[in-house]
Structure formats: structure tokens, C-alpha cells
Write a protein that holds these residues in place. Sequence first.
Motif, PDB file in Angstrom:
ATOM      1  N   VAL A  13       0.807  -1.218   0.000  1.00 49.53           N
ATOM      2  CA  VAL A  13       0.000   0.000   0.000  1.00 49.53           C
ATOM      3  C   VAL A  13       0.840   1.268   0.000  1.00 49.53           C
ATOM      4  O   VAL A  13       0.325   2.347  -0.292  1.00 49.53           O
ATOM      5  N   ASP A  14       2.120   1.163   0.342  1.00 50.79           N
ATOM      6  CA  ASP A  14       2.984   2.344   0.325  1.00 50.79           C
ATOM      7  C   ASP A  14       4.433   1.895   0.392  1.00 50.79           C
ATOM      8  O   ASP A  14       4.729   0.750   0.761  1.00 50.79           O
ATOM      9  N   TYR A  15       5.332   2.784   0.018  1.00 55.04           N
ATOM     10  CA  TYR A  15       6.756   2.481   0.086  1.00 55.04           C
ATOM     11  C   TYR A  15       7.523   3.773   0.323  1.00 55.04           C
ATOM     12  O   TYR A  15       7.022   4.864   0.111  1.00 55.04           O
ATOM     13  N   GLU A  16       8.748   3.632   0.780  1.00 47.06           N
ATOM     14  CA  GLU A  16       9.649   4.755   0.996  1.00 47.06           C
ATOM     15  C   GLU A  16      10.867   4.591   0.106  1.00 47.06           C
ATOM     16  O   GLU A  16      11.243   3.458  -0.232  1.00 47.06           O
ATOM     17  N   PRO A  17      11.503   5.684  -0.289  1.00 45.16           N
ATOM     18  CA  PRO A  17      12.697   5.594  -1.136  1.00 45.16           C
ATOM     19  C   PRO A  17      13.822   4.761  -0.520  1.00 45.16           C
ATOM     20  O   PRO A  17      14.667   4.236  -1.242  1.00 45.16           O
ATOM     21  N   ASP A  18      13.821   4.605   0.798  1.00 46.74           N
ATOM     22  CA  ASP A  18      14.873   3.822   1.445  1.00 46.74           C
ATOM     23  C   ASP A  18      14.635   2.315   1.350  1.00 46.74           C
ATOM     24  O   ASP A  18      15.427   1.524   1.846  1.00 46.74           O
ATOM     25  N   GLY A  19      13.534   1.894   0.706  1.00 45.74           N
ATOM     26  CA  GLY A  19      13.263   0.473   0.503  1.00 45.74           C
ATOM     27  C   GLY A  19      12.263  -0.129   1.466  1.00 45.74           C
ATOM     28  O   GLY A  19      11.875  -1.287   1.306  1.00 45.74           O
ATOM     29  N   ARG A  20      11.848   0.630   2.459  1.00 52.44           N
ATOM     30  CA  ARG A  20      10.832   0.106   3.373  1.00 52.44           C
ATOM     31  C   ARG A  20       9.481   0.090   2.672  1.00 52.44           C
ATOM     32  O   ARG A  20       9.213   0.918   1.804  1.00 52.44           O
ATOM     33  N   VAL A  21       8.659  -0.877   3.045  1.00 55.12           N
ATOM     34  CA  VAL A  21       7.337  -1.003   2.451  1.00 55.12           C
ATOM     35  C   VAL A  21       6.296  -1.137   3.560  1.00 55.12           C
ATOM     36  O   VAL A  21       6.603  -1.513   4.685  1.00 55.12           O
ATOM     37  N   ARG A  22       5.062  -0.809   3.198  1.00 52.80           N
ATOM     38  CA  ARG A  22       3.949  -1.033   4.114  1.00 52.80           C
ATOM     39  C   ARG A  22       2.954  -1.907   3.375  1.00 52.80           C
ATOM     40  O   ARG A  22       2.433  -1.543   2.317  1.00 52.80           O
ATOM     41  N   LEU A  23       2.746  -3.101   3.922  1.00 56.94           N
ATOM     42  CA  LEU A  23       1.790  -4.032   3.352  1.00 56.94           C
ATOM     43  C   LEU A  23       0.448  -3.832   4.031  1.00 56.94           C
ATOM     44  O   LEU A  23       0.381  -3.338   5.165  1.00 56.94           O
ATOM     45  N   ASP A  24      -0.619  -4.200   3.352  1.00 53.30           N
ATOM     46  CA  ASP A  24      -1.968  -4.010   3.863  1.00 53.30           C
ATOM     47  C   ASP A  24      -2.111  -4.620   5.258  1.00 53.30           C
ATOM     48  O   ASP A  24      -1.823  -5.797   5.461  1.00 53.30           O
ATOM     49  N   GLY A  25      -2.505  -3.792   6.216  1.00 52.69           N
ATOM     50  CA  GLY A  25      -2.727  -4.248   7.578  1.00 52.69           C
ATOM     51  C   GLY A  25      -1.472  -4.426   8.414  1.00 52.69           C
ATOM     52  O   GLY A  25      -1.544  -4.956   9.525  1.00 52.69           O
ATOM     53  N   GLU A  26      -0.324  -4.004   7.896  1.00 48.27           N
ATOM     54  CA  GLU A  26       0.936  -4.169   8.623  1.00 48.27           C
ATOM     55  C   GLU A  26       1.643  -2.827   8.774  1.00 48.27           C
ATOM     56  O   GLU A  26       1.309  -1.855   8.112  1.00 48.27           O
ATOM     57  N   ASP A  27       2.645  -2.807   9.649  1.00 50.08           N
ATOM     58  CA  ASP A  27       3.471  -1.626   9.838  1.00 50.08           C
ATOM     59  C   ASP A  27       4.579  -1.594   8.794  1.00 50.08           C
ATOM     60  O   ASP A  27       4.779  -2.553   8.053  1.00 50.08           O
ATOM     61  N   TRP A  28       5.306  -0.482   8.765  1.00 53.61           N
ATOM     62  CA  TRP A  28       6.449  -0.345   7.867  1.00 53.61           C
ATOM     63  C   TRP A  28       7.480  -1.424   8.185  1.00 53.61           C
ATOM     64  O   TRP A  28       7.726  -1.740   9.350  1.00 53.61           O
TER      65      TRP A  28
END
Length: 63
Positions: A13-28
Motif C-alpha cells: 500500500v505504500d513504500y519509501e525511497p529507502d526500501g521500506r514497504v507497508r503491506l496491507d494491515g501491517e506496519d512499515w
Amino acid sequence: MRLYIETMDTELVDYEPDGRVRLDGEDWSTPTLQERRAILHAAQTEIERLQDLVLALDRDAGD
């Protein structure tokens, strides 16, 4: 942005330029190598499908 990742049965559902991602229902989080590969595969597949859509619609626009 929402990207369905079939092999993980989840959505990005979202991502950061540093490679971290946020999956549906989860934290970064920082995805594992296997998760990164699944995300990249899903993204590449979606890019190809969107390119096909653009070509199809662009072709119809010329009429």
C-alpha cells in the motif's frame, strides 16, 4: 498506490525511497530478499499490463 502481490497474497500500500514497504494491515518494514523478489515480480507484471492498456487505448484514440 496499491499493488497486489499474488505470491504473498497481500497488497503493497505504500513504500519509501529507502526500501521500506507497508503491506496491507501491517506496519512499515524492510522486506526480506524473498519478499523483495515477489514485490519486484508483481510490479514488473503490472507495468507490462499497464503498457498493454496504454497501447490499446492509444490505438483506439487514433480513430
